[in-house]
Design a protein around this motif. Sequence first.
Motif, PDB file in Angstrom:
ATOM      1  N   GLN A 284      21.673  52.519  34.163  1.00 46.03           N
ATOM      2  CA  GLN A 284      20.865  51.305  34.091  1.00 46.03           C
ATOM      3  C   GLN A 284      20.760  50.770  32.670  1.00 46.03           C
ATOM      4  OE1 GLN A 284      17.165  51.341  36.232  1.00 46.03           O
ATOM      5  NE2 GLN A 284      16.236  49.811  34.915  1.00 46.03           N
ATOM      6  N   GLU A 285      20.559  51.654  31.703  1.00 46.08           N
ATOM      7  CA  GLU A 285      20.377  51.203  30.320  1.00 46.08           C
ATOM      8  C   GLU A 285      21.612  50.455  29.823  1.00 46.08           C
ATOM      9  OE1 GLU A 285      19.280  53.087  25.926  1.00 46.08           O
ATOM     10  OE2 GLU A 285      19.154  54.316  27.739  1.00 46.08           O
ATOM     11  N   SER A 286      22.788  51.001  30.100  1.00 45.30           N
ATOM     12  CA  SER A 286      24.021  50.348  29.663  1.00 45.30           C
ATOM     13  C   SER A 286      24.190  48.990  30.323  1.00 45.30           C
ATOM     14  CB  SER A 286      25.231  51.232  29.988  1.00 45.30           C
ATOM     15  OG  SER A 286      25.275  52.355  29.151  1.00 45.30           O
ATOM     16  N   PHE A 287      23.911  48.919  31.637  1.00 50.67           N
ATOM     17  CA  PHE A 287      24.137  47.667  32.342  1.00 50.67           C
ATOM     18  C   PHE A 287      23.076  46.626  31.986  1.00 50.67           C
ATOM     19  CE2 PHE A 287      26.240  50.555  35.640  1.00 50.67           C
ATOM     20  CZ  PHE A 287      27.433  50.519  34.933  1.00 50.67           C
ATOM     21  N   GLU A 288      21.888  47.062  31.631  1.00 55.24           N
ATOM     22  CA  GLU A 288      20.886  46.116  31.136  1.00 55.24           C
ATOM     23  C   GLU A 288      21.331  45.542  29.792  1.00 55.24           C
ATOM     24  OE1 GLU A 288      17.239  48.273  31.187  1.00 55.24           O
ATOM     25  OE2 GLU A 288      16.777  47.720  33.270  1.00 55.24           O
ATOM     26  N   ARG A 289      21.975  46.372  28.963  1.00 51.42           N
ATOM     27  CA  ARG A 289      22.525  45.860  27.705  1.00 51.42           C
ATOM     28  C   ARG A 289      23.631  44.838  27.990  1.00 51.42           C
ATOM     29  NH1 ARG A 289      22.589  51.482  25.518  1.00 51.42           N
ATOM     30  NH2 ARG A 289      20.781  51.703  24.176  1.00 51.42           N
ATOM     31  N   PHE A 290      24.476  45.161  28.970  1.00 50.02           N
ATOM     32  CA  PHE A 290      25.526  44.224  29.348  1.00 50.02           C
ATOM     33  C   PHE A 290      24.912  42.895  29.797  1.00 50.02           C
ATOM     34  CE2 PHE A 290      28.179  42.248  32.593  1.00 50.02           C
ATOM     35  CZ  PHE A 290      29.394  42.129  31.923  1.00 50.02           C
ATOM     36  N   ALA A 291      23.852  42.964  30.606  1.00 51.90           N
ATOM     37  CA  ALA A 291      23.181  41.746  31.060  1.00 51.90           C
ATOM     38  C   ALA A 291      22.604  40.968  29.879  1.00 51.90           C
ATOM     39  CB  ALA A 291      22.082  42.095  32.062  1.00 51.90           C
ATOM     40  N   ASP A 292      22.059  41.674  28.885  1.00 53.94           N
ATOM     41  CA  ASP A 292      21.517  41.002  27.694  1.00 53.94           C
ATOM     42  C   ASP A 292      22.618  40.269  26.939  1.00 53.94           C
ATOM     43  OD1 ASP A 292      18.945  41.840  28.188  1.00 53.94           O
ATOM     44  OD2 ASP A 292      19.059  43.588  26.871  1.00 53.94           O
ATOM     45  N   VAL A 293      23.793  40.890  26.836  1.00 56.08           N
ATOM     46  CA  VAL A 293      24.917  40.244  26.158  1.00 56.08           C
ATOM     47  C   VAL A 293      25.324  38.986  26.920  1.00 56.08           C
ATOM     48  CG1 VAL A 293      27.371  40.464  25.596  1.00 56.08           C
ATOM     49  CG2 VAL A 293      25.796  42.331  25.062  1.00 56.08           C
ATOM     50  N   ALA A 294      25.456  39.095  28.240  1.00 53.70           N
ATOM     51  CA  ALA A 294      25.865  37.942  29.047  1.00 53.70           C
ATOM     52  C   ALA A 294      24.836  36.824  28.978  1.00 53.70           C
ATOM     53  CB  ALA A 294      26.086  38.371  30.495  1.00 53.70           C
ATOM     54  N   ARG A 295      23.566  37.186  29.000  1.00 57.92           N
ATOM     55  CA  ARG A 295      22.515  36.161  28.899  1.00 57.92           C
ATOM     56  C   ARG A 295      22.562  35.479  27.532  1.00 57.92           C
ATOM     57  NH1 ARG A 295      18.648  39.164  30.000  1.00 57.92           N
ATOM     58  NH2 ARG A 295      18.343  38.686  32.210  1.00 57.92           N
ATOM     59  N   GLY A 296      22.816  36.259  26.488  1.00 56.04           N
ATOM     60  CA  GLY A 296      22.917  35.675  25.154  1.00 56.04           C
ATOM     61  C   GLY A 296      24.074  34.696  25.047  1.00 56.04           C
TER      62      GLY A 296
END
Length: 310
Positions: A284-296
């Motif tokens: 989850q932590e890694s994919f939440e980071r991925f989501a943060d990158v995509a949102r940015g």
Amino acid sequence: MTRTPTLQQLRYFAALADAGHFRKAAERLGITQPSLSLQIANLEEALHHRLVERGRRVVLTPAGRDVLRRARTVLDEVEALVETCHRSEAGMPGTVRLGVSPTLGPYFLPQVVRRLRDRFPDVRLVIREAPPRALVTELLDGMHDVMLTQLPVGSTYVSVVPLFREPLFAVMSPDHVLAGEAPLDPVELAGQEVLTLGPDYTLHAQIAELCAEHGAWLRQDYEGTSLDALRQMAAMRMGMTVLPALYIASEIAAPDPDVVVRPFRGGRVTRTVGVVWRKSSGRQESFERFADVARGIARDAFRGVVQVIG
């Protein structure tokens, strides 16, 4: 004495299921075909079940399909354990298998890849494009780790992070009865022929609902295989279509001699795009980071094109 399957046997079995052929799986694993056959036979002996039907192509037995689902869960957990032990506080190392919808990937993903490479140089991204329906099945089967796709996703076994709302635009030939510059009220769709992608795409269901609500006719005999195909069919006067903002910003010039692009009044017709992963993945932590990158990326590179959520 009861024998316990090894992680190596489970990995080999998953690789065989993905390849569908002993020789191809052995080549991907870097081992000989007899070695792979022996490991699969040992796994079947340990589990007291025949897992594959051996022929020109490997076919999983019912027991094999059940074992594959459970094996992928085990392998996911082991991968998550290793990642947790080696993860730096700010990093996202390891291999990420990303599934992405063709209606999104070519127009949004290149920016994401560049930023991931800059922020997390250790990450290795393996990308597969496929229609959303296939992506969901493959995600649940463990072929992907995470998806970037249109929402909603019809499964209770996944975690979902919405990223942004993307406006949809009406597109038609210059001599179409609805061609013009002013925003289009959805009620004007009444009686019009509308082209869309096939039912494997989430966009199909959304456009079908829009047509049903406003009395338009969704053409079933000319379903497009890509957004480009829809634009070209609209230009050839086969009907109008509805296309996402990221595609239009990337692929349609302003003005375009072949098609007219009209926004919907008040930006009332949009689709939601998000990141999806299995709840059981343990990452989850890694994919939440991925989501943060995509949102940015959506916020920085596509400001004014999409509406960021969160």
